[in-house]
Scaffold this motif. Structure first.
Motif, PDB file in Angstrom:
ATOM      1  N   LEU A  48      11.540  62.777 -10.853  1.00 18.47           N
ATOM      2  CA  LEU A  48      10.446  63.519 -11.480  1.00 18.47           C
ATOM      3  C   LEU A  48      10.958  64.283 -12.699  1.00 18.47           C
ATOM      4  N   GLY A  49      12.096  64.922 -12.580  1.00 15.17           N
ATOM      5  CA  GLY A  49      12.708  65.625 -13.709  1.00 15.17           C
ATOM      6  C   GLY A  49      13.111  64.679 -14.814  1.00 15.17           C
ATOM      7  N   ALA A  50      13.641  63.514 -14.428  1.00 13.53           N
ATOM      8  CA  ALA A  50      14.023  62.508 -15.421  1.00 13.53           C
ATOM      9  C   ALA A  50      12.799  61.991 -16.164  1.00 13.53           C
ATOM     10  N   TYR A  51      11.737  61.713 -15.418  1.00 13.89           N
ATOM     11  CA  TYR A  51      10.502  61.214 -16.036  1.00 13.89           C
ATOM     12  C   TYR A  51       9.908  62.271 -16.969  1.00 13.89           C
ATOM     13  N   ALA A  52       9.898  63.513 -16.503  1.00 12.22           N
ATOM     14  CA  ALA A  52       9.390  64.605 -17.341  1.00 12.22           C
ATOM     15  C   ALA A  52      10.249  64.766 -18.594  1.00 12.22           C
ATOM     16  N   GLY A  53      11.563  64.637 -18.449  1.00  9.81           N
ATOM     17  CA  GLY A  53      12.470  64.719 -19.590  1.00  9.81           C
ATOM     18  C   GLY A  53      12.261  63.591 -20.569  1.00  9.81           C
ATOM     19  N   MET A  54      12.026  62.397 -20.051  1.00  8.14           N
ATOM     20  CA  MET A  54      11.744  61.247 -20.923  1.00  8.14           C
ATOM     21  C   MET A  54      10.497  61.515 -21.759  1.00  8.14           C
ATOM     22  N   LYS A  55       9.468  62.018 -21.122  1.00  7.80           N
ATOM     23  CA  LYS A  55       8.194  62.262 -21.819  1.00  7.80           C
ATOM     24  C   LYS A  55       8.283  63.469 -22.755  1.00  7.80           C
TER      25      LYS A  55
END
Length: 88
Positions: A48-55
């Motif tokens: 979730l943190g990785a996805y949020a960071g990507m976005k």
């Protein structure tokens, strides 16, 4: 609050920050964080943190490895947490 939720909060924060730092390094021609490290953070529960960071940082959004693996790990972690809570 159980240990797993504390762990997930920490690993997701670490993943989000790691994606931000790597984006900064990319823009400033610095030594980069290896892609396998960023993927590993997602696999270890920080999806979730990785996805949020990507976005949020618009980082790694054009790399198929990331656009497939990070959401897949997020789905797997959600399924695992739901299964664990149902069977606990």
């Amino acid at each position: 609050m159980s240990v797993i939720w504390i762990y997930l909060a920490i690993i997701n924060l670490v993943a989000f920050v790691a994606y931000g730092i790597d984006k900064w390094k990319a823009k400033n021609a610095r030594w980069r964080t290896p892609e396998k490290t960023l993927i590993l953070l997602a696999a270890l529960g920080g999806a979730l943190g990785a996805y949020a960071g990507m976005k949020y940082f618009r980082h790694k959004t054009q790399h198929k490895k990331f656009t497939i693996c990070v959401p897949l790990f997020l789905i797997l972690w959600i399924i695992g947490l739901v299964w664990f809570n149902v069977n606990a």
